[in-house]
Design an enzyme around this catalytic site. Structure first.
Site, short mmCIF file in Angstrom:
data_model
loop_
_atom_site.label_atom_id
_atom_site.label_comp_id
_atom_site.label_asym_id
_atom_site.label_seq_id
_atom_site.Cartn_x
_atom_site.Cartn_y
_atom_site.Cartn_z
N ASP A 1 11.91 7.42 -0.21
CA ASP A 1 11.33 7.79 0.97
C ASP A 1 11.00 6.37 1.69
OD1 ASP A 1 11.80 10.53 0.87
OD2 ASP A 1 10.00 11.05 0.75
N TYR B 1 18.00 19.93 0.73
CA TYR B 1 17.83 20.06 1.95
C TYR B 1 19.02 20.49 2.77
CZ TYR B 1 13.22 17.66 2.16
OH TYR B 1 11.92 17.46 1.84
N GLU C 1 22.49 18.53 0.96
CA GLU C 1 22.37 17.56 0.16
C GLU C 1 23.38 17.91 -1.12
OE1 GLU C 1 18.33 15.39 1.38
OE2 GLU C 1 18.33 16.95 -0.13
N ARG D 1 20.32 11.26 2.35
CA ARG D 1 19.44 12.43 2.36
C ARG D 1 19.11 12.98 3.88
NH1 ARG D 1 14.23 13.61 -0.61
NH2 ARG D 1 15.33 15.73 -0.05
N ARG E 1 16.34 21.48 -7.40
CA ARG E 1 16.41 22.26 -6.40
C ARG E 1 17.87 22.91 -6.17
NH1 ARG E 1 13.32 18.21 -2.51
NH2 ARG E 1 11.41 18.53 -2.51
N ARG F 1 8.20 25.40 4.44
CA ARG F 1 8.16 25.05 3.54
C ARG F 1 6.74 25.34 2.82
NH1 ARG F 1 9.63 18.99 0.71
NH2 ARG F 1 8.59 19.61 -1.28
#
Length: 382
Positions: free
Chosen positions: A62, A342, A361, A37, A309, A246
């Site tokens: 994460d 991303y 990504e 990522r 996304r 963002r």
């Protein structure tokens, strides 16, 4: 010879070694690293492309065991030499992590240097916004590494970054804006930063930047871009610094004319690109066009309005008229909701070549594309 498209890091397809030369056993097929990522990229004066990403060995989360991987290409993205550039502390086999790279390539005191900054944790098992009791949080650090040999090797830089956050007294943790920083026309180095403020501050997430002349001693401006947070990019335009941030829905953009003391809306880019629900990181850089600048931007259109996304796309912003143009839907796919959308752009004009590259990504992998074919159209948008 530049390849149009290639895979930089392949999900469940990469083996890495630790500091002792032992294979890092991930949870991917055959002990490979499970998921990649958060790409960051820079292009050097030699035309070398250097890409960084989170090597999430066991899970896409994460809060997991993560190192910073680096890939280096000297043939325009056709082939890649890969390794771990920054290792986590190996304190906690489930949670030790260095993550979310932001990089700069710059001339520092006559030497071309690549800087890459990552956040570091060992034990926190929740999102960083959950830790607002202390300034700074005791499990957090922000570390900087450098390469002065065109991305072949990396070494830690001893900086004052932790000290300036401690002295500030209202920041629990700080990360790079993710993707790329820049060197200003006057030589200053600038990293965009996002920060979690302590509980006594109304707005949890703010953005700003840190700056330095030597890459060792850093300063934090006195003001904050408040009310909007998470990943951000900084560009230099007409003696101002412009912050592209963002946001859930329309991206926000603010400028500072006093080097970070105060911020006001920047209409030419503010609310021009819609990332829809949840928002997503984006990459914003400038490209010269005659004596003017055009902003190139990449982020996900997010047509499904969720964490998949979809449709990571390239845009051109006219920084004078405020017009925005969709240039290319270069990843017209639905992403993986475990982590998607991303990207990072890199523009370089060397003596014999002008390039525009992107990494992004792609279902747990990091892919590369050469977007240089779009430069004439982008430059016409001034």
């Amino acid at each position: 010879m530049t390849v149009e498209k290639s895979v930089v890091f392949k999900a469940e397809g990469e083996h890495f070694t630790d500091q002792k030369g032992n294979t890092i056993v991930g949870s991917g097929s055959g002990g490979t690293t499970k998921y990649f990522r958060i790409p960051a990229m820079c292009t050097t004066s030699k035309g070398t492309i250097v890409v960084f990403a989170d090597a999430r060995h066991n899970t896409a989360s994460d809060q997991s065991f993560i190192d910073t991987a680096a890939a280096r290409s000297t043939d325009g993205g056709k082939t890649w030499n890969k390794k771990i550039a920054i290792y986590n502390d190996r304190v906690n086999s489930k949670l030790s992590r260095v993550m979310d790279p932001t990089c700069i390539v710059a001339n520092i005191q006559g030497r071309e240097t690549i800087l890459v900054m990552v956040g570091k944790w060992n034990n926190n098992d929740k999102t960083w916004g959950a830790y607002r009791d202390k300034a700074p949080d005791t499990d957090w650090d922000l570390v900087l590494y450098k390469s002065t040999d065109d991305g072949v090797t990396f070494s830690k830089v001893e900086t004052n970054i932790h000290d300036i956050v401690t002295k500030n007294g209202t920041i629990s943790a700080m990360l790079g804006g993710v993707g790329s920083g820049l060197q200003l026309n006057d030589g200053k180095l600038v990293f965009p930063v996002q920060m979690v403020r302590t509980k006594n501050i109304t707005t949890v997430l703010n953005t700003s930047f840190i700056y330095s002349t030597d890459g060792i001693t850093w300063s934090l401006p006195s003001g904050y871009c408040e009310g909007f947070g998470s990943e951000n990019n900084i560009i230099e335009f007409n003696a101002s610094l412009v912050n592209n941030i963002r946001n859930s829905g329309l991206r926000r953009s603010f400028e500072t004319k006093d080097f970070g003391k105060t911020w006001t809306e920047f209409p030419p880019m503010d609310k021009k690109v819609d990332n829809r629900n949840h928002g997503v990181q984006g990459s914003t850089i400038t490209i010269p066009s005659g004596n003017k600048l055009v902003a190139a931007h990449s982020s996900a259109q997010n047509k499904n309005n969720d964490y998949t996304r979809s449709d990571i796309s390239l845009y051109a912003h006219n920084l004078y008229s405020g017009e925005v143009k969709l240039i290319d839907d270069f990843y017209p796919k639905v992403g993986n909701a475990s982590g998607a959308g991303y990207s990072c752009l890199s523009y370089r004009k060397n003596v014999d070549k002008e390039t525009l590259y992107v990494v992004y990504e792609a279902n747990g992998s990091i892919e590369f594309q050469d977007l240089s074919r779009h430069l004439p159209v982008i430059k016409s948008y001034n």
